[in-house]
Design a protein around this motif. Structure first.
Motif, PDB file in Angstrom:
ATOM      1  N   SER A  38      37.619  17.672 -26.743  1.00 45.60           N
ATOM      2  CA  SER A  38      39.051  17.537 -26.969  1.00 45.60           C
ATOM      3  C   SER A  38      39.475  16.065 -26.868  1.00 45.60           C
ATOM      4  CB  SER A  38      39.848  18.410 -25.997  1.00 45.60           C
ATOM      5  OG  SER A  38      39.389  18.236 -24.678  1.00 45.60           O
ATOM      6  N   SER A  39      39.168  15.404 -25.754  1.00 41.48           N
ATOM      7  CA  SER A  39      39.496  13.982 -25.599  1.00 41.48           C
ATOM      8  C   SER A  39      38.963  13.457 -24.275  1.00 41.48           C
ATOM      9  CB  SER A  39      41.004  13.769 -25.669  1.00 41.48           C
ATOM     10  OG  SER A  39      41.622  14.336 -24.539  1.00 41.48           O
ATOM     11  N   LEU A  40      38.807  12.141 -24.207  1.00 37.65           N
ATOM     12  CA  LEU A  40      38.355  11.535 -22.952  1.00 37.65           C
ATOM     13  C   LEU A  40      39.400  11.651 -21.845  1.00 37.65           C
ATOM     14  CD1 LEU A  40      36.309   8.376 -24.019  1.00 37.65           C
ATOM     15  CD2 LEU A  40      35.493  10.602 -23.291  1.00 37.65           C
ATOM     16  N   PRO A  41      40.714  11.553 -22.129  1.00 35.77           N
ATOM     17  CA  PRO A  41      41.686  11.786 -21.047  1.00 35.77           C
ATOM     18  C   PRO A  41      41.557  13.177 -20.427  1.00 35.77           C
ATOM     19  CG  PRO A  41      42.771  10.677 -22.862  1.00 35.77           C
ATOM     20  CD  PRO A  41      41.390  11.033 -23.340  1.00 35.77           C
ATOM     21  N   ALA A  42      41.143  14.172 -21.225  1.00 34.61           N
ATOM     22  CA  ALA A  42      40.945  15.525 -20.687  1.00 34.61           C
ATOM     23  C   ALA A  42      39.788  15.527 -19.696  1.00 34.61           C
ATOM     24  CB  ALA A  42      40.669  16.511 -21.820  1.00 34.61           C
ATOM     25  N   VAL A  43      38.717  14.797 -20.029  1.00 35.77           N
ATOM     26  CA  VAL A  43      37.555  14.713 -19.126  1.00 35.77           C
ATOM     27  C   VAL A  43      37.950  13.939 -17.866  1.00 35.77           C
ATOM     28  CG1 VAL A  43      35.146  13.983 -18.901  1.00 35.77           C
ATOM     29  CG2 VAL A  43      35.994  14.754 -21.106  1.00 35.77           C
ATOM     30  N   LEU A  44      38.746  12.890 -18.030  1.00 35.38           N
ATOM     31  CA  LEU A  44      39.194  12.073 -16.894  1.00 35.38           C
ATOM     32  C   LEU A  44      40.054  12.890 -15.932  1.00 35.38           C
ATOM     33  CD1 LEU A  44      39.413   9.209 -15.612  1.00 35.38           C
ATOM     34  CD2 LEU A  44      41.455   8.877 -17.018  1.00 35.38           C
ATOM     35  N   ALA A  64      31.663  10.768  -5.565  1.00 36.18           N
ATOM     36  CA  ALA A  64      31.129  11.234  -6.847  1.00 36.18           C
ATOM     37  C   ALA A  64      32.226  11.275  -7.904  1.00 36.18           C
ATOM     38  CB  ALA A  64      30.495  12.615  -6.682  1.00 36.18           C
ATOM     39  N   CYS A  65      33.394  11.782  -7.527  1.00 37.41           N
ATOM     40  CA  CYS A  65      34.519  11.830  -8.472  1.00 37.41           C
ATOM     41  C   CYS A  65      34.976  10.421  -8.839  1.00 37.41           C
ATOM     42  CB  CYS A  65      35.687  12.616  -7.882  1.00 37.41           C
ATOM     43  SG  CYS A  65      35.383  14.400  -7.798  1.00 37.41           S
ATOM     44  N   GLY A  66      34.997   9.530  -7.842  1.00 40.53           N
ATOM     45  CA  GLY A  66      35.375   8.133  -8.105  1.00 40.53           C
ATOM     46  C   GLY A  66      34.425   7.466  -9.085  1.00 40.53           C
ATOM     47  N   ALA A  67      33.118   7.716  -8.913  1.00 39.92           N
ATOM     48  CA  ALA A  67      32.121   7.147  -9.833  1.00 39.92           C
ATOM     49  C   ALA A  67      32.335   7.671 -11.247  1.00 39.92           C
ATOM     50  CB  ALA A  67      30.709   7.482  -9.344  1.00 39.92           C
ATOM     51  N   LEU A  68      32.635   8.956 -11.354  1.00 42.28           N
ATOM     52  CA  LEU A  68      32.878   9.565 -12.668  1.00 42.28           C
ATOM     53  C   LEU A  68      34.153   9.007 -13.304  1.00 42.28           C
ATOM     54  CD1 LEU A  68      31.475  11.560 -14.502  1.00 42.28           C
ATOM     55  CD2 LEU A  68      32.703  13.409 -13.382  1.00 42.28           C
TER      56      LEU A  68
END
Length: 195
Positions: A38-44, A64-68
């Motif tokens: 869908s989009s990178l903002p969705a993954v973010l 882990a979330c911060g690294a992602l």
């Protein structure tokens, strides 16, 4: 209720569907690939929102979330359309139960965000302003591992990234403007207190 009218809830539903289809857990790579269609903002939005839940109290979860968040934001700044994930992170498995619990905890907040977001001041979600939003997300993600020693402190940064991801996802410049204004005002007050 279409995904266009409720983009944030759509991301949450897709996340829950992925968890149901992969009861034994899902790798970070597969998770990102599925949502990234869908989009990178969705993954973010997903790791950012996850940090706002009580899961942020789990040791190393915020890191882990911060690294992602860092990885996704950096690639957005580079103008990439498809997410690249290093092997060591891509192979990590996320428990389906953890995903379901996180999605359930966020359901009410996500519905509220969808009701109160829209295409307002969309110029603030385009370049050059978009680079500022992405850079702030990158900095917030980079700070999360440093705040690991203070339980739940990363939730504030996760909240900021969540709002900025929603702003990018919904093209709502007003959300971006209010979030960045509050962040910069808080940073200025903190800096003034140190002087």
């Amino acid at each position: 209720m279409t995904s266009a009218k409720q983009p944030v809830e759509h991301v949450l539903k897709e996340t829950s569907i992925l968890a149901r289809r992969n009861r034994g857990g899902i790798t970070v790579r597969r998770f990102a690939e599925e949502l990234g269609q869908s989009s990178l903002p969705a993954v973010l939005a997903v790791p950012a929102m996850a940090v706002v839940t009580p899961l942020s109290g789990v040791p190393l979860f915020s890191s882990a979330c911060g690294a992602l968040i860092c990885l996704i934001s950096a690639q957005m700044l580079m103008g990439r359309q498809h997410l690249w994930i290093p092997g060591w992170l891509g192979r990590r498995r996320i428990k389906a139960d953890t995903v379901r619990k996180g999605a359930a905890a966020l359901r009410g907040s996500v519905r509220w965000l969808d009701r109160h977001s829209g295409k307002r001041l969309p110029v603030l979600t385009r370049q050059p302003f978009l680079m500022v939003i992405q850079a702030v997300c990158l900095i917030c993600g980079a700070l999360m591992p440093l705040l690991e020693i203070v339980p739940f402190s990363s939730s504030v940064l996760g909240g900021i990234v969540s709002l900025l991801a929603v702003a990018m996802l919904t093209r709502d410049g007003l959300i971006a403007l209010l979030t960045l204004s509050a962040l910069f005002a808080a940073a200025a007050a903190f800096a003034a207190g140190l002087v």
